[in-house]
Structures are given as structure tokens and as C-alpha cells.
Design an enzyme around this catalytic site. Structure first.
Site, PDB file in Angstrom:
ATOM      1  CG  ASP A 339       1.688  -3.487   4.274  1.00 41.61           C
ATOM      2  OD1 ASP A 339       1.268  -2.401   4.706  1.00 41.61           O
ATOM      3  OD2 ASP A 339       2.360  -3.591   3.235  1.00 41.61           O
ATOM      4  CD  GLU A 368      -2.335  -0.791   4.825  1.00 40.64           C
ATOM      5  OE1 GLU A 368      -2.122   0.391   4.535  1.00 40.64           O
ATOM      6  OE2 GLU A 368      -1.704  -1.735   4.303  1.00 40.64           O
ATOM      7  CG  ASP A 435       0.797   3.740   5.537  1.00 39.15           C
ATOM      8  OD1 ASP A 435       1.953   3.823   5.072  1.00 39.15           O
ATOM      9  OD2 ASP A 435       0.253   2.655   5.797  1.00 39.15           O
TER      10      ASP A 435
END
Length: 587
Positions: A339, A368, A435
Site C-alpha cells: 500500500d 500500489e 479506492d
């Protein structure tokens, strides 16, 4: 000649080893360049450098190219006999002839000058350990992203105290917990197998007070509202038995407010042994009005309850890399997604890569990163990144009706000339996620919805759908994109046709090797129909798979040719309405 349009460097995505024998060389030019040759050879073919040698390479044409919006991308594959290469380029426009070296452009007349230096491009040596190697199984995988709290509640005995009733429809809030858990995922593995899924990507499952778990409290524990270590080990085992890989989400850019080292810092301040685990600029912290916005310490975005971890600190790196090593060794996970990966130190990523690949050389490490991520993709950090640029490029074509099939070609080619070919093979391709706004909420027309999915499943890389994509689940921006999966309605057959359509695309992706291929090009058969997308996935000899998608609003005639693999709104194989045609053609 448009000199400003020409660019090459002997590194990164312009010059790199594909394997131990083949070297890929790419060059950008303006559209005025009509022909390119490469002059190449061994750097020592004429003697030791600086010894008065007269070096002359062999000339080869570069014939493969892709169109970008303002430039052409020329590409060739060479096999340096001695694992090293010296080279330069010869460029032709309609009426000019130039040579391109590392230090610039040289005319034909200047090439004839005796003693004039030629600063060629050089790739010094194809060291095997420096060659980016990505796990081959990823290209074969179709991923399914699961947000555990909203997927399926399989064990009510571990529901959180504040659990709310499962909600098949309607908006959800960040503070709501619905009780989804690992047992629920296990219960739905056969459903996912039937759908064609071969990879599970789970958002964080470690202990945390939130439903999303990106504010981790304890990285060594499974969140008790999701299950325990034994339950997760069972999930991995059951998934593996069904041919599914499992990827976890690692949050190492920041932690949660209740992470023990952070609590120690809040209690002891600079006297805490963990003080330098975080990025604190001023003490004490004044949380009134936002300490992060006052730059007293760094956080994820400006959330005071998510302090940023100092991954420049060797102790921090060791702590979290040990955590990841345990996940691989103990849980037998197949992949790890990082992340906010672009804010973690490169040194952390390099050490993580080295450690995890020693345990399992085939593990998939995914970052990410929403922008161009080349600095992380040189073979010693991540295997791939989440390919948001591709997803946005696909969606833009349907959102902006002024875009043409040529614009579509330019933007897709941009996505696949940014990285190395072995990286392209395993890019994590997606149209939405936890997201983002859900695809269905951006695309109200189901024909357009399935058309975008068809493009996704035909692109190089590794496609991922977000849970609920198969039923065209709606959801606006976070947190509304994290709605509950409506299992009652699914099991009652309400979404049967949608699930079958998505399943056909997934199974076609699995069964047709050319759809997974990195080799594609855009013909111009539909130049008179600018809203018709056409591209071909190329195979060996004379076989290719052709994808045609009509977005024009008018029926379009297509030649009756090849074996139809998938169609939607195609009449008698010759008239394509607003729909999809995928076929295999052999010449």
C-alpha cells in the site's frame, strides 16, 4: 528532421535484457522519420577501447513500431554474441539522413571526417542477476479483489460488537462494520472457481479497529473479527486446492494509532526507543487543528491517526520485512501488494525483494503506484504495479466521445511502452478498486460496461475485477464503493445473465493464449469509423486473435472471417451493433 522528437538511452525501458540472450532496444522519433537502422556490434570487435581502433558495426533495419500521440516507438530485439553491445542509429526522413549517437546527431558528411569521435550507445554486460525476472504464473491469473468486511459473513460468532445488518443495497459508511470474514470467503471459493477466478487479492486482514484495516494495530495477528491464523491458513489451503493464488495487502508506509510502538512514543516522547520509527519534526504533538497539517509529524495524507513509518530506519525495515517473511513461510501466500508503495523507501523495497525471493522465487510483489513507476520496476523492487493508467485510458474512451480509435491506440501504446516487456506481462490491470468509484457507477449502459471489460481481458498483463463486478454492482467514491455483496439476490438468480457474460470473458482469457500475449497492434480497417476499436493479439506464423468493439452508435459491417470466440450484438458474424466481436483468424 524533428530532432526534439528523437530520444534513446542505453538503460531502463529503452534498452534492457529480456532474458540472458535477448536485448530489447527501443527508440522514439517524430513522425517525420520514415526509416530507422541500427548499427551494432561488440564494443571490442576492433580492439581495446582507446587503442586507436576503427569500430564499424553491422547494419540492421528496425521494422517494428508503435504509434504514440506525438512520436513513433521503434523496437527491435538483438542477440549480442558476447553479452555486450555498442550501437548507434541511422535515421531517414523524406529528404534528410542523420546518424544518432549518445552525444547527439551527426550528418553524413561529418561521419566521413577522419578522427571525429563517435560516442556510441553502450550496454556493457548482460549480467544474469540484473535481468528483471517476473513470475510467469501471474500472466495466467485472473484476480478477484475482496474487501473482507463487505464480502461474506461466514462466522457470526466473531462479529464485531458494533456489527450492523447486512445491506444488499444502498450507501455504506466508513464507520459501519458488516461482519464479513475469512470464513465467508472460504464458503464462496467454489462460486469464484466457477466464475473462472484464479487469484484472490485481499485488502488488509491484520488487527485494526476499522473495517478497512489500513490503520494496522498489530501486524502479527489476524483481526479477530475476520478469524485467526488457523482460519487464514485454511483459506490459503482451500484456495490452492482450487487452483487459486492468494495475495495479501501490506501496509508499511504508515500504521494505525494503536500500533504499540506509536503508543509508546505518545507515552514517552523522545525517550521512547521507537521515536525514530516515525517521522516526527516537533514535540510535543498538538493534535488540535491537525498536527500533520502543522507539519509536526508526517502521516498518510493528513490523517493524524495514521503516522508515517520511517522506512529509512534499519530497525523498521527489519521488523516489517520479518513480518512479510513470516507471511510467506507460515501462510504460504503467493503475492504481496504494498500500500502507498511510492512513499516507502527504495531501500526497504530492495531488501524486501531480496528476502522474499530467497524464500519463494516465484512470489509476486506488487506496488500500489498510480503514476509512471519505472524507478520501482528495474528488477530489484516490484514485479509490477497496479495499472491505473491503463484503466483510466480505457474508461476515458467511453467518457469522452470526441476520442477516436487512433486516440485509443496512442494511449494504450503509451501504457505498454513505459516498462519492460517482462513487466508488461504481469502488470495488475484493473478498471476499479476499493479506492475508486465503481465502474458501473461511471458506465450506466451495460453494453459499454461489458465492452470495457472485454478490453481489460484482452490486454497484456494480469486482469483483476473488484468483488461485485460480475453483477455490475454500483458504488460511488470511497466508502460507497465498498458496499455489501448481495448474496441473497445472487443465489436467487437475479444477476445470472451478467455473471454468465463476465464468466465467459474470464474463461476465454484463460483458454486463449493469444489474449494473454504481449504482442498486439492496431490495424486501420475502420478508419472511416473512428468510434470502432480494433486490435489484434499476434501469435506465431499467421494466427492472431482480433478484438473489434463498436462504440459508434451505428451498425458496422465486419468481414465474415475466422472462428468466433465471443460476441455480443453481432448479427450473422457480419453486422456488429454496439457490441463486441472476438475471433481467431488463421491465414
Amino acid at each position: 528532421m524533428e530532432f526534439n522528437g528523437v530520444y534513446h538511452q542505453a538503460s531502463d525501458n529503452y534498452c534492457y535484457p529480456l532474458n540472458e540472450d535477448e536485448l530489447i532496444i527501443n527508440l522514439k522519433t517524430g513522425y517525420d522519420v520514415k526509416e530507422v537502422n541500427i548499427i551494432l556490434g561488440d564494443p571490442f570487435a576492433a580492439g581495446i577501447l582507446g587503442g586507436g581502433e576503427s569500430w564499424n558495426g553491422n547494419k540492421e533495419p528496425i521494422i517494428f513500431k508503435k504509434k504514440l500521440k506525438n512520436q513513433i516507438w521503434w523496437t527491435t530485439t538483438v542477440k549480442p554474441e558476447y553479452k555486450r553491445l555498442k550501437y548507434y542509429f541511422e535515421l531517414f526522413t523524406e529528404d534528410e539522413h542523420w546518424f544518432y549517437f549518445e552525444d547527439g546527431f551527426v550528418s553524413g558528411e561529418q561521419m566521413e571526417l577522419e578522427g571525429r569521435s563517435r560516442q556510441c550507445f553502450v550496454f556493457p554486460w548482460m549480467n544474469p542477476c540484473d535481468i528483471p525476472v517476473t513470475p510467469k504464473w501471474v500472466n495466467e491469473t485472473v484476480w478477484y479483489q475482496i474487501f473482507p468486511d463487505r464480502f461474506c459473513n461466514g462466522d457470526h460468532s466473531i462479529d464485531p460488537e458494533n456489527v450492523v445488518p447486512w445491506r444488499n443495497h444502498g450507501k455504506v459508511k466508513n464507520e459501519e462494520c458488516f461482519g464479513g470474514d475469512l470464513a465467508g470467503i472460504i464458503q464462496k471459493l467454489d462460486y469464484l472457481k466457477d466464475l473462472g477466478i484464479t487469484g484472490l487479492y485481499l485488502t488488509p486482514i491484520n488487527e485494526s479497529p476499522s473495517n478497512h484495516k489500513y490503520d494496522t494495530t498489530d501486524y502479527t495477528k489476524i483481526d479477530p473479527n475476520f478469524g485467526d491464523e488457523e482460519t487464514f491458513q485454511k483459506l490459503v489451503s482451500e484456495a490452492h486446492a482450487r487452483g487459486m493464488r492468494v495475495m495479501l495487502d501490506g501496509v508499511f508506509n504508515h500504521c494505525g494509532y494503536y500500533f504499540a510502538p506509536w503508543q509508546d512514543v505518545l507515552k514517552k516522547g523522545p525517550e521512547s526507543e521507537y521515536y525514530d520509527w516515525f517521522m516526527i519534526n516537533e514535540w510535543p504533538l498538538d493534535f488540535k487543528g491537525g498536527a500533520a497539517k502543522k507539519k509536526q509529524f508526517y502521516t498518510f495524507a493528513f490523517f493524524d491517526n495514521m503516522p508515517k513509518l520511517n522506512t529509512s530506519n534499519p530497525k523498521v525495515r527489519k521488523y516489517f520485512i520479518d513480518i512479510c517473511a513470516n507471511w510467506v513461510e507460515n501462510y504460504k501466500i503467493d503475492g504481496l501488494r504494498l500500500d502507498v508503495a511510492n512513499e516507502v523507501s527504495h531501500l526497504f523495497c530492495k531488501e524486501l525483494h531480496l528476502r522474499l525471493k530467497q524464500i519463494n522465487p516465484d512470489i509476486y510483489i506488487l506496488g500500489e503506484i498510480w503514476h509512471n513507476a519505472l524507478p520501482w520496476l528495474r528488477g530489484d523492487e516490484f514485479d509490477a504495479v497496479m495499472n491505473y493508467p491503463l484503466g483510466e485510458s480505457i474508461k476515458d474512451f467511453w467518457i469522452d466521445k470526441s476520442l477516436t480509435n487512433q486516440d485509443f491506440e496512442y494511449t494504450i501504446n503509451r501504457c505498454y511502452t513505459s516498462y519492460m516487456q517482462q513487466t508488461n506481462d504481469v502488470l495488475f490491470n484493473l478498471l476499479d478498486s476499493h479506492d475508486t468509484k465503481r465502474l458501473r457507477s461511471d458506465v450506466k449502459n451495460l453494453d459499454e460496461y461489458f465492452a470495457q471489460l472485454a478490453v481489460l481481458f484482452a490486454m497484456p498483463g494480469s486482469p483483476c475485477i473488484y468483488y461485485g463486478t460480475e453483477i455490475a454492482m454500483e458504488g460511488s467514491f470511497d466508502p460507497d464503493c465498498r458496499r455489501c455483496m448481495p448474496w441473497d439476490e445472487i443465489e436467487a438468480g437475479k444477476y445470472k445473465e451478467r455473471i454468465e457474460m463476465v464468466s465467459k470473458l474470464i474463461h476465454l482469457r484463460a483458454s486463449e493464449p493469444l489474449l494473454k500475449s504481449r504482442n498486439f497492434h492496431f490495424p486501420d480497417d475502420f478508419s472511416d469509423h473512428p468510434r470502432v476499436i480494433q486490435f489484434r493479439k499476434m501469435g506465431w506464423v499467421d494466427t492472431y486473435v482480433e478484438v473489434i468493439i463498436n462504440c459508434s452508435g451505428e451498425d458496422v459491417e465486419v468481414p465474415k472471417d475466422g472462428e468466433i470466440l465471443f460476441e455480443r450484438h453481432c448479427i450473422d458474424s457480419t453486422l456488429l451493433q454496439n457490441g463486441i466481436l472476438i475471433r481467431r483468424i488463421s491465414r
